[in-house]
Design a protein around this motif. Structure first.
Motif, PDB file in Angstrom:
ATOM      1  N   VAL A  75       0.866  -1.170   0.000  1.00  0.00           N
ATOM      2  CA  VAL A  75       0.000   0.000   0.000  1.00  0.00           C
ATOM      3  C   VAL A  75       0.908   1.227   0.000  1.00  0.00           C
ATOM      4  CG1 VAL A  75      -1.698   1.330   1.317  1.00  0.00           C
ATOM      5  CG2 VAL A  75      -1.871  -1.161   1.229  1.00  0.00           C
ATOM      6  N   VAL A  76       0.551   2.208  -0.837  1.00  0.00           N
ATOM      7  CA  VAL A  76       1.292   3.462  -0.873  1.00  0.00           C
ATOM      8  C   VAL A  76       0.364   4.568  -0.384  1.00  0.00           C
ATOM      9  CG1 VAL A  76       2.551   5.108  -2.319  1.00  0.00           C
ATOM     10  CG2 VAL A  76       2.657   2.654  -2.837  1.00  0.00           C
ATOM     11  N   TYR A  77       0.860   5.345   0.583  1.00  0.00           N
ATOM     12  CA  TYR A  77       0.069   6.444   1.126  1.00  0.00           C
ATOM     13  C   TYR A  77       0.998   7.502   1.710  1.00  0.00           C
ATOM     14  CZ  TYR A  77      -2.984   9.135   4.157  1.00  0.00           C
ATOM     15  OH  TYR A  77      -3.655  10.161   4.760  1.00  0.00           O
ATOM     16  N   ASN A  78       0.734   8.742   1.369  1.00  0.00           N
ATOM     17  CA  ASN A  78       1.401   9.879   1.992  1.00  0.00           C
ATOM     18  C   ASN A  78       2.929   9.768   1.973  1.00  0.00           C
ATOM     19  OD1 ASN A  78       1.211  12.400   3.219  1.00  0.00           O
ATOM     20  ND2 ASN A  78       1.244  11.523   5.273  1.00  0.00           N
ATOM     21  N   GLY A  79       3.484   9.381   0.830  1.00  0.00           N
ATOM     22  CA  GLY A  79       4.935   9.304   0.686  1.00  0.00           C
ATOM     23  C   GLY A  79       5.584   8.084   1.291  1.00  0.00           C
ATOM     24  N   MET A  80       4.789   7.094   1.643  1.00  0.00           N
ATOM     25  CA  MET A  80       5.349   5.884   2.228  1.00  0.00           C
ATOM     26  C   MET A  80       4.769   4.650   1.571  1.00  0.00           C
ATOM     27  SD  MET A  80       5.775   7.082   6.215  1.00  0.00           S
ATOM     28  CE  MET A  80       5.192   5.587   6.822  1.00  0.00           C
ATOM     29  N   GLY A  81       5.598   3.618   1.429  1.00  0.00           N
ATOM     30  CA  GLY A  81       5.169   2.341   0.886  1.00  0.00           C
ATOM     31  C   GLY A  81       5.257   1.281   1.968  1.00  0.00           C
ATOM     32  N   PHE A  82       4.164   0.578   2.157  1.00  0.00           N
ATOM     33  CA  PHE A  82       4.072  -0.456   3.180  1.00  0.00           C
ATOM     34  C   PHE A  82       3.961  -1.806   2.469  1.00  0.00           C
ATOM     35  CE2 PHE A  82       2.129   3.449   4.587  1.00  0.00           C
ATOM     36  CZ  PHE A  82       2.652   3.653   5.846  1.00  0.00           C
TER      37      PHE A  82
END
Length: 118
Positions: A17-24
């Protein structure tokens, strides 16, 4: 329009998941469970690299990692050998490693990472 990007999604989970400049990148494991800890760790990290690329980032941007090992006493050194060779020089993330009972008896390692994407 959603500001969340979900990668390789099925009804139960997204692999990344990519959100707010971060990839999890969610928990990854080897597909070939006949491999030893080194082989399973290599295969797991290759899957993580694939999902990081799909998220628009790479291992040099790792922020944190969680590593789950079935048998720490037996496999910690072998996993670390592969991890140390894989991690980008000068870009080691924060990391926690723990022993846990895995979802199947032949899974030796599972890894979760978070990386900066922007």
């Amino acid at each position: 329009m959603s500001d969340i990007t979900r990668i390789a999604t099925d009804p139960r989970r997204s692999r990344a998941v990519v959100y707010n400049g971060m990839g999890f990148v969610g928990g990854q494991k080897a597909d070939d469970r006949a491999l030893d800890i080194r082989g399973q760790t290599r295969q797991t990290l290759a899957k993580i690299e694939k999902f990081l690329a799909q998220a628009g980032t790479d291992k040099s941007r790792l922020l944190t990692a969680q590593i789950w090992i079935k048998d720490l006493e037996r496999d910690f050194a072998g996993m670390n050998e592969v991890w140390d060779a894989w991690t980008a020089p000068g870009a080691a993330p924060t990391r926690a490693t723990a022993q846990c009972e895995m979802g199947a008896p032949d899974i030796l390692v599972g890894i979760i990472v978070t990386a900066a994407t922007a």
